[in-house]
Design a protein around this motif. Structure first.
Motif, short mmCIF file in Angstrom:
data_model
loop_
_atom_site.label_atom_id
_atom_site.label_comp_id
_atom_site.label_asym_id
_atom_site.label_seq_id
_atom_site.Cartn_x
_atom_site.Cartn_y
_atom_site.Cartn_z
N MET A 234 0.78 -1.17 0.04
CA MET A 234 0.12 -0.02 -0.09
C MET A 234 0.95 1.04 -0.16
O MET A 234 0.71 2.22 -0.72
CB MET A 234 -0.92 0.02 1.30
CG MET A 234 -1.70 1.25 1.40
SD MET A 234 -3.29 1.12 2.52
CE MET A 234 -4.25 0.04 1.64
N LEU A 235 2.07 1.31 0.80
CA LEU A 235 2.69 2.31 0.86
C LEU A 235 3.42 2.71 -0.50
O LEU A 235 3.47 3.65 -0.93
CB LEU A 235 3.93 2.12 1.78
CG LEU A 235 3.56 2.08 3.25
CD1 LEU A 235 4.68 2.09 4.04
CD2 LEU A 235 2.79 3.40 3.85
N VAL A 236 3.90 1.41 -1.04
CA VAL A 236 4.38 1.72 -2.69
C VAL A 236 3.28 2.28 -3.71
O VAL A 236 3.93 3.27 -4.22
CB VAL A 236 4.75 0.42 -3.20
CG1 VAL A 236 5.01 0.38 -4.65
CG2 VAL A 236 6.03 -0.16 -2.44
N VAL A 237 1.91 1.88 -3.43
CA VAL A 237 1.35 2.52 -4.47
C VAL A 237 1.08 4.11 -3.93
O VAL A 237 0.99 4.85 -4.93
CB VAL A 237 -0.40 1.68 -4.09
CG1 VAL A 237 -1.33 2.56 -4.91
CG2 VAL A 237 -0.12 0.39 -4.84
N GLN B 202 -5.60 -0.02 -7.30
CA GLN B 202 -4.53 -0.53 -7.58
C GLN B 202 -3.96 -1.85 -6.70
O GLN B 202 -3.01 -2.30 -7.22
CB GLN B 202 -3.66 0.87 -7.22
CG GLN B 202 -3.91 2.05 -8.14
CD GLN B 202 -3.32 2.02 -9.28
OE1 GLN B 202 -2.10 1.78 -9.68
NE2 GLN B 202 -4.10 2.11 -10.28
N LEU B 203 -4.43 -1.65 -5.67
CA LEU B 203 -3.95 -3.15 -4.87
C LEU B 203 -4.73 -4.18 -5.52
O LEU B 203 -4.43 -5.21 -4.77
CB LEU B 203 -4.07 -2.70 -3.37
CG LEU B 203 -3.18 -1.67 -2.89
CD1 LEU B 203 -3.60 -1.01 -1.41
CD2 LEU B 203 -1.77 -2.38 -2.62
N ALA C 107 -9.10 -1.95 2.02
CA ALA C 107 -8.08 -0.84 1.81
C ALA C 107 -8.39 0.11 2.99
O ALA C 107 -7.52 0.65 3.73
CB ALA C 107 -8.27 -0.14 0.33
N MET C 108 -9.60 0.44 3.28
CA MET C 108 -9.93 1.26 4.29
C MET C 108 -9.43 0.99 5.51
O MET C 108 -8.94 1.81 6.43
CB MET C 108 -11.52 1.16 4.50
CG MET C 108 -12.05 1.58 5.65
SD MET C 108 -11.95 3.20 5.71
CE MET C 108 -13.72 3.61 5.29
N ARG C 109 -9.50 -0.45 6.03
CA ARG C 109 -9.06 -0.85 7.29
C ARG C 109 -7.55 -0.85 7.44
O ARG C 109 -6.92 -0.33 8.46
CB ARG C 109 -9.29 -2.02 7.70
CG ARG C 109 -11.11 -2.10 7.98
CD ARG C 109 -11.71 -3.54 8.34
NE ARG C 109 -12.56 -3.71 7.24
CZ ARG C 109 -14.02 -3.96 7.39
NH1 ARG C 109 -14.23 -3.42 8.32
NH2 ARG C 109 -14.67 -3.89 6.34
N MET C 110 -7.02 -1.05 6.24
CA MET C 110 -5.51 -0.89 6.19
C MET C 110 -5.02 0.44 6.20
O MET C 110 -4.22 0.71 7.13
CB MET C 110 -4.89 -1.58 4.97
CG MET C 110 -4.94 -3.11 4.75
SD MET C 110 -4.43 -3.48 3.19
CE MET C 110 -2.77 -3.11 3.23
N VAL C 111 -5.82 1.34 5.61
CA VAL C 111 -5.47 2.80 5.77
C VAL C 111 -5.66 3.30 7.35
O VAL C 111 -4.65 3.94 7.66
CB VAL C 111 -6.54 3.64 4.78
CG1 VAL C 111 -6.38 5.07 5.42
CG2 VAL C 111 -5.93 3.51 3.41
N GLU C 112 -6.69 2.84 7.93
CA GLU C 112 -6.78 3.27 9.34
C GLU C 112 -5.59 2.71 10.10
O GLU C 112 -4.91 3.58 10.89
CB GLU C 112 -7.97 2.50 9.85
CG GLU C 112 -9.36 3.04 9.48
CD GLU C 112 -10.80 2.37 9.81
OE1 GLU C 112 -10.39 1.33 10.57
OE2 GLU C 112 -11.69 2.62 9.46
N ARG C 113 -4.99 1.54 9.91
CA ARG C 113 -3.75 1.08 10.59
C ARG C 113 -2.62 2.08 10.30
O ARG C 113 -1.76 2.28 11.10
CB ARG C 113 -3.46 -0.30 10.57
CG ARG C 113 -4.80 -1.19 10.90
CD ARG C 113 -4.71 -2.65 10.68
NE ARG C 113 -5.77 -3.41 10.95
CZ ARG C 113 -6.25 -4.01 10.05
NH1 ARG C 113 -5.94 -4.03 8.92
NH2 ARG C 113 -7.57 -4.74 10.20
N LEU D 1 3.89 -9.05 -5.99
CA LEU D 1 5.21 -9.23 -5.27
C LEU D 1 5.27 -8.11 -4.10
O LEU D 1 5.09 -8.33 -2.91
CB LEU D 1 6.42 -9.32 -5.82
CG LEU D 1 7.43 -10.21 -5.34
CD1 LEU D 1 8.77 -10.02 -6.16
CD2 LEU D 1 7.63 -10.02 -4.08
N THR D 2 5.21 -7.02 -4.69
CA THR D 2 5.33 -5.57 -3.92
C THR D 2 6.37 -5.01 -4.60
O THR D 2 7.21 -4.25 -3.88
CB THR D 2 5.75 -5.94 -2.39
OG1 THR D 2 5.79 -4.76 -1.86
CG2 THR D 2 6.74 -6.81 -2.40
N LEU D 3 6.78 -5.27 -5.56
CA LEU D 3 8.06 -4.50 -6.50
C LEU D 3 7.41 -3.19 -6.78
O LEU D 3 6.89 -3.04 -7.70
CB LEU D 3 8.50 -5.35 -7.66
CG LEU D 3 8.77 -6.95 -7.22
CD1 LEU D 3 9.06 -7.47 -8.67
CD2 LEU D 3 9.86 -7.03 -6.33
#
Lengths: 173, 173
Positions: free
Chosen positions: A55-58, A73-74, A81-87, A168-170
């Motif tokens: 998520m940070l990469v995006v 994008q993810l 995405a919402m809950r990840m953003v919260e964290r 991957l997360t590249l």
DNA sequence: CATAAATGATGGCATAGTGCAATAGTTCGC
DNA sequence: GCGAACTATTGCACTATGCCATCATTTATG
């Protein structure tokens, strides 16, 4: 192990063996790249999880992103995405605010701390690859560039229409 | 974006620019490989999750594996592997039985259905790469092989000691 | 302008993936 | 024979995910 069929393409080339050998070489090289990627992540994986890093990469690739776009994008559900953003907001890695232009949207972007994590991994990955390249005989480097460019061009753009999401997360862009 | 330092290696080569260009080519090619990998998984991702697929891949590489070994290969906690195994056994993709030689261990292996999923993805991935290779000019293929082999050799074996775990899920061996 | 349709963010619920710590059964070394 | 070491397994907590429902805001339409 399993017998690999030989994909000779009768209509184009009779060089099925050739293609097969190159394919194997590509797969072998891929393995190394995956290992490099894994190592480049080691330094940050105690601060963020792999999905969080993605998520940070995006977010690093484009500031002022709204939630649905980020989720696309993810390739995850907006609620995920919402809950990840919260964290990540709670962790101080992401900044979230209402878009004054359109108050139903939110605008997301990395904080400095968030950007630093991405930079760290990106730099580490480049360093690792550069070290390998530096270990090659100088004469081989030019060949590698040409060969990879040909390969990349032959591969063309990723699937049309589908979101180009990065398992991957590249995150280099 | 961020200024990338140029890693000229004064002791070896003055060709920092060279290394940098090759590194970029490698990263670009990696992107394509990641996209290929993602596409090759599309067909099975409604039957298994990505972590589950990775587990299947590891089990495909060596039958009669015990739980701790499996967990090590995946770089996850044994308790995590345990629960994943339970789900895969329930799904009929993995076979679990007590090792008669040592009754505190269990022996795990793929069922036919489990093996089929792995084969499917592996074959798909090879096909995709082969198609790209086939699209290259025949003359370029030999160059790609040589270049990739040089790269792979220069990269050497993955980190010594650490488990070579495969973040992506590329399971060819 | 008023109202329906479309967009976007969130929350509820269920399931999977993870790690850590504790427990119980086996095997091994002495 | 006994304690140490090894394995599997379970309890607990938290993250990741998807689907569906809801509420707020914006857009389109008559």
């Amino acid at each position: 192990m399993a017998e690999h069929a030989v994909w000779s393409s009768p209509a184009t080339e009779p060089s099925g063996e050739d293609v097969n050998a190159v394919t194997t070489a590509v797969l072998t090289a891929s393995r190394l790249l995956v290992a490099i990627s894994a190592r480049s992540l080691a330094a940050v994986e105690e601060r963020v999880t792999l999905p969080q890093f993605r998520m940070l990469v995006v977010l690093a690739s484009r500031p002022r992103m709204k939630l649905v776009t980020l989720a696309e994008q993810l390739a995850v559900n907006p609620s995920t995405a919402m809950r990840m953003v919260e964290r990540l907001v709670a962790a101080g890695l992401v900044d979230r605010r209402v878009n004054p232009e359109s108050r139903r949207e939110i605008l997301l972007r990395l904080t400095d701390a968030g950007a630093q994590i991405v930079d760290e991994v990106t730099a580490r990955r480049r360093e690792e690859i550069a070290a390998i390249v530096a270990a090659m005989a100088p004469g081989q480097r030019a060949g590698l560039i040409a060969a990879l460019q040909a390969f990349t061009e032959a591969g063309g753009e990723p699937a049309l229409g589908e979101p180009v999401y990065d398992t991957l997360t590249l995150g280099w862009q």
